[in-house]
Design a protein around this motif. Structure first.
Motif: not given
Ligand code: HEM
Lengths: 162, 159
Positions: A27, A34, A122-123, B61-62, B107
């Motif tokens: 992240g 990005l 996870k989702v 995004l995915v 996000h």
């Molecule tokens: C821009 C920087 C990004 C940051 C700082 C970030 C941060 C995070 C964090 C900390 C989580 C964990 C949330 C949790 O455990 O409760 C998360 C979940 C997730 N992120 Fe990111 N993310 C970023 C970019 C992206 C991108 C580019 C994608 C797509 C390819 C993405 C897809 C996801 C998905 C699918 C989850 C799971 C959502 C869920 O558990 O409900 N993220 N993100």
């Protein structure tokens, strides 16, 4: 933890903590990658062609071969609006000539895929209750990830080699 | 490496423990009633909205990432690449481009909020932090979005 309806996310198995930590590391990395990516590919900077440059590029392409001339005539390749900056093959090729840019793009690719698929897995785990189905879903996720990782890497590494 | 993973393990466990302690009676019997009582209790609303938006933007995004990687196969053919980019330059796609930035910005900021809260403090000021995340999202989306749509939607309006 092995009940059919175990409360997901409350355990602290090794792989779960690893995923949690990876999600955070990737992240942070993604924030940097990005920002750079957006600056280079979406903002009006020298990494893109100006309207005048693009017009020149299209003129050159039109003379290069029938597939270009045809696409331009049909409007499938279109001139830029005044003030518009366009991503174009030649600009991308120029940038990817540098090994450092190749590396940056591939790192972005891997970070985004790893982070996205850990998240998706996870989702899916949250909504799929049967553990056998959950396992199948996770395996599918990683198969798709592997495919996309190879596909993306090939695109970046072989650009300009045709 | 061992120290790092030990530390991560601790942060994770303490966090999960607190989540369980906080979530109260609904944790053992998720039902429509407990869902409603949670959804209507004022305090967690911002947290739920943040969670839902984070999940939805992450999934979107995915989905986009997969399309994007498949689209970039056209890098092996200059004509195909220019055609691909021209599609992405239609007005509708320009709007989508700004929405994509909005999704990434939310996000990212919300992800950073989660990260900071997990590591350093479990703030009681969830709502305030959520509004800060929203404000930053709007600012970044406008700052990055305006140059993107300018030649399409703003320049024609100018004298
Ligand atoms: C821009 C920087 C990004 C940051 C700082 C970030 C941060 C995070 C964090 C900390 C989580 C964990 C949330 C949790 O455990 O409760 C998360 C979940 C997730 N992120 Fe990111 N993310 C970023 C970019 C992206 C991108 C580019 C994608 C797509 C390819 C993405 C897809 C996801 C998905 C699918 C989850 C799971 C959502 C869920 O558990 O409900 N993220 N993100």
């Amino acid at each position: 933890m092995n009940s059919q309806y175990d409360v997901h996310g409350v355990g602290s198995s090794r792989s779960e903590v690893f995923g949690w930590l990876m999600q955070r590391i990737t992240g942070i990395g993604l924030v940097l990658f990005l920002m750079l990516h957006f600056w280079v590919q979406h903002m009006p900077t020298g990494f893109l062609a100006t309207a005048a440059e693009y017009s020149e590029i299209l003129k050159g392409l039109g003379e290069k071969g029938p597939e270009f001339a045809g696409a331009i005539a049909e409007g499938k390749i279109r001139e830029a609006l005044p003030g518009e900056h366009v991503i174009t093959y030649s600009k991308v090729l120029e940038r990817l000539q540098a090994p450092l840019w190749k590396m940056i793009d591939i790192m972005l690719l891997f970070f985004a895929l790893l982070h996205g698929m850990l998240g998706l897995a996870k989702v899916l785990g949250d909504y799929i209750q049967r553990s056998s189905l959950r396992k199948a879903a996770v395996i599918c996720c990683w198969a798709v990830t592997l495919f996309l990782a190879v596909q993306g890497t090939v695109s970046v590494m072989t650009v300009g080699m045709n | 490496m061992l120290a790092v993973s030990g530390f991560a393990h601790q942060v994770y466990r303490i966090g999960m423990q607190q989540n369980i302690e906080r979530s109260g009676p609904s944790r053992d019997n998720p039902s429509f009633r407990t869902f409603l009582s949670t959804a209507s209790s004022y305090k967690v609303r911002a947290g739920m909205a943040a969670w839902l938006l984070h999940r939805l933007t992450g999934l979107a995004l995915v989905f986009y990432l997969a399309i994007h990687i498949m689209g970039l196969r056209s890098l092996s053919d200059p004509a195909a690449f220019e055609i691909y980019i021209t599609v992405y330059r239609s007005p509708l796609f320009k709007v989508a481009e700004v929405m994509l930035l909005g999704a990434v910005a939310f996000h990212a900021f919300n992800g950073l909020r989660i990260l900071v809260q997990d590591m350093f403090f479990r703030s009681e000021r969830q709502r305030t932090l959520f509004y800060i995340v929203l404000a930053l999202t709007v600012i970044v989306t406008l700052a990055g979005g305006v140059p993107v749509i300018f030649p399409y939607f703003i320049a024609p309006l100018l004298p």
